[in-house]
Design a protein around this motif. Structure first.
Motif, PDB file in Angstrom:
ATOM      1  N   ARG A   1     -19.099  43.987 -13.055  1.00 11.74           N
ATOM      2  CA  ARG A   1     -19.192  45.242 -13.268  1.00 11.74           C
ATOM      3  C   ARG A   1     -19.761  46.380 -11.883  1.00 11.74           C
ATOM      4  NH1 ARG A   1     -21.784  44.165 -19.267  1.00 11.74           N
ATOM      5  NH2 ARG A   1     -19.529  43.919 -20.309  1.00 11.74           N
ATOM      6  N   ARG A   2     -20.741  45.802 -11.481  1.00 11.38           N
ATOM      7  CA  ARG A   2     -21.337  46.640 -10.219  1.00 11.38           C
ATOM      8  C   ARG A   2     -20.143  46.899  -9.256  1.00 11.38           C
ATOM      9  NH1 ARG A   2     -25.823  42.896 -10.534  1.00 11.38           N
ATOM     10  NH2 ARG A   2     -24.820  41.928  -8.317  1.00 11.38           N
ATOM     11  N   LEU A   3     -19.398  45.676  -9.008  1.00 13.75           N
ATOM     12  CA  LEU A   3     -18.313  45.993  -8.073  1.00 13.75           C
ATOM     13  C   LEU A   3     -17.129  46.697  -8.320  1.00 13.75           C
ATOM     14  CD1 LEU A   3     -18.498  42.348  -6.833  1.00 13.75           C
ATOM     15  CD2 LEU A   3     -19.393  44.441  -5.384  1.00 13.75           C
ATOM     16  N   GLY A   4     -17.136  47.220  -9.793  1.00 11.10           N
ATOM     17  CA  GLY A   4     -16.190  48.033 -10.273  1.00 11.10           C
ATOM     18  C   GLY A   4     -14.597  47.120 -10.418  1.00 11.10           C
ATOM     19  N   LEU A   5     -14.885  45.907 -10.473  1.00  6.51           N
ATOM     20  CA  LEU A   5     -13.717  45.040 -10.802  1.00  6.51           C
ATOM     21  C   LEU A   5     -13.455  44.533 -12.305  1.00  6.51           C
ATOM     22  CD1 LEU A   5     -14.530  42.125  -8.055  1.00  6.51           C
ATOM     23  CD2 LEU A   5     -13.290  44.421  -7.873  1.00  6.51           C
ATOM     24  N   GLU A   6     -14.216  45.189 -13.276  1.00  5.91           N
ATOM     25  CA  GLU A   6     -13.897  44.670 -14.409  1.00  5.91           C
ATOM     26  C   GLU A   6     -12.457  45.164 -14.858  1.00  5.91           C
ATOM     27  OE1 GLU A   6     -16.663  44.511 -18.578  1.00  5.91           O
ATOM     28  OE2 GLU A   6     -17.129  46.238 -17.372  1.00  5.91           O
ATOM     29  N   PRO A   7     -12.015  46.348 -14.625  1.00  3.22           N
ATOM     30  CA  PRO A   7     -10.524  46.844 -15.097  1.00  3.22           C
ATOM     31  C   PRO A   7      -9.593  45.777 -14.504  1.00  3.22           C
ATOM     32  CG  PRO A   7     -11.664  48.499 -14.124  1.00  3.22           C
ATOM     33  CD  PRO A   7     -12.559  47.568 -13.695  1.00  3.22           C
ATOM     34  N   LEU A   8      -9.795  44.934 -13.232  1.00  2.96           N
ATOM     35  CA  LEU A   8      -8.827  43.925 -12.988  1.00  2.96           C
ATOM     36  C   LEU A   8      -8.706  42.891 -13.971  1.00  2.96           C
ATOM     37  CD1 LEU A   8      -9.693  44.009  -9.139  1.00  2.96           C
ATOM     38  CD2 LEU A   8      -8.214  45.511 -10.367  1.00  2.96           C
ATOM     39  N   LEU A   9      -9.725  42.552 -14.830  1.00  3.76           N
ATOM     40  CA  LEU A   9      -9.542  41.581 -15.574  1.00  3.76           C
ATOM     41  C   LEU A   9      -8.857  41.664 -16.933  1.00  3.76           C
ATOM     42  CD1 LEU A   9     -13.340  40.199 -15.327  1.00  3.76           C
ATOM     43  CD2 LEU A   9     -11.405  39.431 -14.296  1.00  3.76           C
ATOM     44  N   LYS A  10      -8.417  43.005 -16.967  1.00  3.14           N
ATOM     45  CA  LYS A  10      -7.651  43.519 -18.312  1.00  3.14           C
ATOM     46  C   LYS A  10      -6.120  42.998 -18.145  1.00  3.14           C
ATOM     47  CE  LYS A  10     -11.492  45.587 -19.889  1.00  3.14           C
ATOM     48  NZ  LYS A  10     -12.004  44.830 -20.770  1.00  3.14           N
ATOM     49  N   ASN A  11      -6.077  42.383 -16.762  1.00  4.60           N
ATOM     50  CA  ASN A  11      -4.601  41.948 -16.402  1.00  4.60           C
ATOM     51  C   ASN A  11      -4.208  40.695 -17.822  1.00  4.60           C
ATOM     52  OD1 ASN A  11      -2.575  39.987 -15.339  1.00  4.60           O
ATOM     53  ND2 ASN A  11      -2.520  41.425 -13.679  1.00  4.60           N
ATOM     54  N   ALA A  12      -2.874  40.959 -18.172  1.00  2.00           N
ATOM     55  CA  ALA A  12      -2.614  40.040 -19.276  1.00  2.00           C
ATOM     56  C   ALA A  12      -2.640  38.681 -19.063  1.00  2.00           C
ATOM     57  CB  ALA A  12      -1.287  40.644 -19.697  1.00  2.00           C
ATOM     58  N   ASN A  13      -2.610  38.188 -17.567  1.00  2.00           N
ATOM     59  CA  ASN A  13      -2.477  37.094 -17.204  1.00  2.00           C
ATOM     60  C   ASN A  13      -3.761  36.171 -17.426  1.00  2.00           C
ATOM     61  OD1 ASN A  13       0.180  37.012 -16.815  1.00  2.00           O
ATOM     62  ND2 ASN A  13       0.121  37.180 -14.705  1.00  2.00           N
ATOM     63  N   HIS A  14      -4.793  36.917 -17.345  1.00  2.00           N
ATOM     64  CA  HIS A  14      -6.128  36.291 -17.262  1.00  2.00           C
ATOM     65  C   HIS A  14      -6.458  36.010 -18.739  1.00  2.00           C
ATOM     66  CE1 HIS A  14      -6.151  37.432 -13.258  1.00  2.00           C
ATOM     67  NE2 HIS A  14      -6.634  38.794 -13.525  1.00  2.00           N
ATOM     68  N   ILE A  15      -7.256  34.934 -19.016  1.00  2.00           N
ATOM     69  CA  ILE A  15      -7.686  34.501 -20.412  1.00  2.00           C
ATOM     70  C   ILE A  15      -9.024  34.404 -20.423  1.00  2.00           C
ATOM     71  CG2 ILE A  15      -7.513  32.199 -21.883  1.00  2.00           C
ATOM     72  CD1 ILE A  15      -4.969  31.447 -20.234  1.00  2.00           C
TER      73      ILE A  15
ATOM     74  N   GLY B   1     -16.677  34.343 -21.102  1.00  2.00           N
ATOM     75  CA  GLY B   1     -16.088  34.159 -19.755  1.00  2.00           C
ATOM     76  C   GLY B   1     -14.495  34.307 -19.240  1.00  2.00           C
ATOM     77  N   TRP B   2     -14.086  33.999 -18.341  1.00  2.00           N
ATOM     78  CA  TRP B   2     -12.826  34.054 -17.896  1.00  2.00           C
ATOM     79  C   TRP B   2     -12.213  32.740 -17.167  1.00  2.00           C
ATOM     80  CZ3 TRP B   2      -9.974  38.715 -19.259  1.00  2.00           C
ATOM     81  CH2 TRP B   2     -11.179  39.651 -19.822  1.00  2.00           C
ATOM     82  N   HIS B   3     -10.900  32.611 -17.491  1.00  2.72           N
ATOM     83  CA  HIS B   3     -10.119  31.759 -16.645  1.00  2.72           C
ATOM     84  C   HIS B   3      -9.051  32.813 -15.999  1.00  2.72           C
ATOM     85  CE1 HIS B   3     -11.121  27.848 -19.135  1.00  2.72           C
ATOM     86  NE2 HIS B   3     -12.125  27.973 -18.275  1.00  2.72           N
ATOM     87  N   LEU B   4      -8.986  32.817 -14.608  1.00  3.28           N
ATOM     88  CA  LEU B   4      -8.251  33.770 -13.846  1.00  3.28           C
ATOM     89  C   LEU B   4      -7.122  33.014 -13.502  1.00  3.28           C
ATOM     90  CD1 LEU B   4     -11.144  35.287 -11.567  1.00  3.28           C
ATOM     91  CD2 LEU B   4     -10.286  35.997 -13.881  1.00  3.28           C
ATOM     92  N   ASP B   5      -6.040  33.929 -13.402  1.00  2.00           N
ATOM     93  CA  ASP B   5      -4.839  33.773 -12.600  1.00  2.00           C
ATOM     94  C   ASP B   5      -5.214  34.158 -11.240  1.00  2.00           C
ATOM     95  OD1 ASP B   5      -2.687  33.888 -11.054  1.00  2.00           O
ATOM     96  OD2 ASP B   5      -1.082  34.562 -12.771  1.00  2.00           O
ATOM     97  N   ARG B   6      -5.539  33.098 -10.423  1.00  2.00           N
ATOM     98  CA  ARG B   6      -6.285  33.498  -9.265  1.00  2.00           C
ATOM     99  C   ARG B   6      -5.432  34.101  -8.313  1.00  2.00           C
ATOM    100  NH1 ARG B   6     -10.701  30.951  -6.789  1.00  2.00           N
ATOM    101  NH2 ARG B   6      -9.829  32.338  -4.928  1.00  2.00           N
ATOM    102  N   LYS B   7      -4.045  33.852  -8.107  1.00  2.41           N
ATOM    103  CA  LYS B   7      -3.266  34.447  -7.239  1.00  2.41           C
ATOM    104  C   LYS B   7      -3.283  35.814  -7.415  1.00  2.41           C
ATOM    105  CE  LYS B   7       0.922  33.641  -4.536  1.00  2.41           C
ATOM    106  NZ  LYS B   7       1.869  32.713  -4.125  1.00  2.41           N
ATOM    107  N   GLN B   8      -3.078  36.097  -9.090  1.00  2.00           N
ATOM    108  CA  GLN B   8      -2.999  37.449  -9.415  1.00  2.00           C
ATOM    109  C   GLN B   8      -4.149  38.400  -9.040  1.00  2.00           C
ATOM    110  OE1 GLN B   8       0.010  39.126 -10.761  1.00  2.00           O
ATOM    111  NE2 GLN B   8      -1.332  40.761 -10.226  1.00  2.00           N
ATOM    112  N   PHE B   9      -5.421  37.667  -9.341  1.00  2.00           N
ATOM    113  CA  PHE B   9      -6.690  38.370  -9.069  1.00  2.00           C
ATOM    114  C   PHE B   9      -6.925  38.533  -7.883  1.00  2.00           C
ATOM    115  CE2 PHE B   9     -11.348  37.912  -8.308  1.00  2.00           C
ATOM    116  CZ  PHE B   9     -11.740  38.900  -9.270  1.00  2.00           C
ATOM    117  N   ASN B  10      -6.680  37.641  -6.897  1.00  2.14           N
ATOM    118  CA  ASN B  10      -6.730  37.984  -5.300  1.00  2.14           C
ATOM    119  C   ASN B  10      -5.957  38.899  -4.749  1.00  2.14           C
ATOM    120  OD1 ASN B  10      -8.332  35.548  -5.350  1.00  2.14           O
ATOM    121  ND2 ASN B  10      -7.144  34.327  -3.851  1.00  2.14           N
ATOM    122  N   HIS B  11      -4.778  39.144  -5.268  1.00  2.18           N
ATOM    123  CA  HIS B  11      -3.811  40.108  -5.085  1.00  2.18           C
ATOM    124  C   HIS B  11      -4.181  41.488  -5.638  1.00  2.18           C
ATOM    125  CE1 HIS B  11      -0.107  42.705  -5.894  1.00  2.18           C
ATOM    126  NE2 HIS B  11       0.304  42.177  -4.670  1.00  2.18           N
ATOM    127  N   ASP B  12      -4.731  41.481  -6.818  1.00  8.56           N
ATOM    128  CA  ASP B  12      -5.345  42.883  -7.437  1.00  8.56           C
ATOM    129  C   ASP B  12      -6.512  43.372  -6.692  1.00  8.56           C
ATOM    130  OD1 ASP B  12      -3.249  42.833  -9.274  1.00  8.56           O
ATOM    131  OD2 ASP B  12      -4.768  41.992 -10.772  1.00  8.56           O
TER     132      ASP B  12
END
Length: 358
Positions: free
Chosen positions: A56-70, A97-108
């Protein structure tokens, strides 16, 4: 192309990209050199609830709304006994918690950097690094063969465990173990259950978690000199060993799999002997890397990016920094937790893998 920057960040993973983003937000002119990942799967997808405040501090929370992340609701562990113990995130003050699509997260995150004014150069090869009069010159070749140079006052090594910039500076990285993993991606038997599961075994431990697209990643962690680990390059042997587990095997559709690729990743605990100098700094796994059992990789990379940004801002303002002390404190806490985690497993004390972690 010949450009001049305040800071050049080498490495486009979470530590590097977030460091670059924060520096740009603080008014510095930043370039980020990103060597694109060839694989569709990037190891290290878990983001525990404790990471929520920094996200949240980093402003990254909107990126976790990506449908690929679980979203994940907890962890399961058969560590220390055959019984599965559940850790339910519903009781965490930080949420799920989250399980990320790391390639998508890195890209975003890289795209987010670009919106902040970070100059991103993809698919590069560094031909040479020159440090003269406290300034850096980076000589590059692009994927299409064009040569160029970047100049900067400060260099950030965010190249992961390989620590390319530290090697150039002849800074040694301490490697505390030989941990590595074999990894295969199976169809998920129960896509509605994406929680992670850890199961200890005689020569190491297994990890399983749901990942996007109804898949489940299965990983086996052991030391690189373990005969069983060496043999598991073959999918048949990997699958046969996985089918000997009590709990891990229940999460995948083994009957639908033939000759899946088996990937290999290093998972060593490491720490650079020196993490910063007059006009450079190492961040993320280049500075300190963690055993995946601790689930601290991405979380600590993000925290480290915050501290790295503070250090660099202090550098440009001729102020003292606490970055080195922070890394030392993180290392001390990590090794205390590492000992506590591995001490839970007493069934194979005579085995070399477990003896090494006492």
């Amino acid at each position: 192309m010949n450009k001049t920057f305040d800071v050049v960040v080498v490495g486009g993973g979470p530590a590097g990209s977030v460091t670059a983003k924060l520096l740009a937000e603080n008014g510095l002119k930043v370039a980020l050199l990103n060597k694109n990942e060839a694989s569709d799967f990037i190891c290290g997808e878990s983001l525990p609830p404790q990471a929520t405040p920094v996200i949240r501090r980093l402003g990254l929370e909107p990126l976790l709304k990506n449908a690929n992340h679980i979203v994940t609701t907890g962890n399961l562990s058969a560590f220390g006994s055959d019984q599965v113990i559940e850790s339910d995130f519903i009781f965490s003050p930080y949420g799920l918690g989250w399980h990320l699509d790391r390639k998508q997260f890195n890209h975003d995150v890289l795209n987010f950097c670009e919106t902040k004014g970070v100059f991103i150069l993809n698919s590069y090869k560094i031909n040479n690094l020159i440090s003269e009069n406290n300034k850096w010159t980076v000589l590059l070749t692009s994927s299409n063969g064009l040569t160029s140079s970047l100049k900067a006052q400060f260099m950030v090594d965010a190249t992961g465990r390989s620590a390319h910039i530290l090697k150039h500076l002849s800074i040694n990285t301490l490697r505390y173990d030989r941990l590595a993993c074999r990894c295969a991606i199976y169809p998920n038997l129960n896509p509605k259950n994406n929680n992670s599961l850890i199961e200890a075994s005689e020569n190491g431990w297994w990890y399983s978690s749901g990942i996007p697209n109804d898949k489940r990643v299965i990983m086996y962690f052991s030391d690189t000199d373990c005969l069983k680990y060496k043999s598991m390059k073959s999918f048949k042997i990997f699958s046969d060993e996985m089918n000997l587990t009590k709990h891990i095997k229940t999460n995948v559709r083994t009957q639908e799999t033939e000759n899946l690729p088996v990937m290999s990743f290093t998972a060593q605990s490491t720490q650079a002997e020196q993490v910063s100098g007059e006009n450079w700094l190492a961040v993320g796994d280049a500075a300190i890397s963690y055993d995946p059992l601790s689930s601290q990789g991405i979380w600590q990379a993000l925290l480290g990016a915050e501290m790295a940004c503070n250090h660099i801002i202090d550098h440009f303002n001729s102020r003292e920094s606490q970055y080195n002390e922070w890394i030392t404190a993180q290392s001390k806490t990590y090794w205390q937790l590492h000992q506590q985690f591995y001490a839970q497993e007493q069934r194979w004390n005579g085995n070399e893998f477990w003896q090494r972690r006492l």
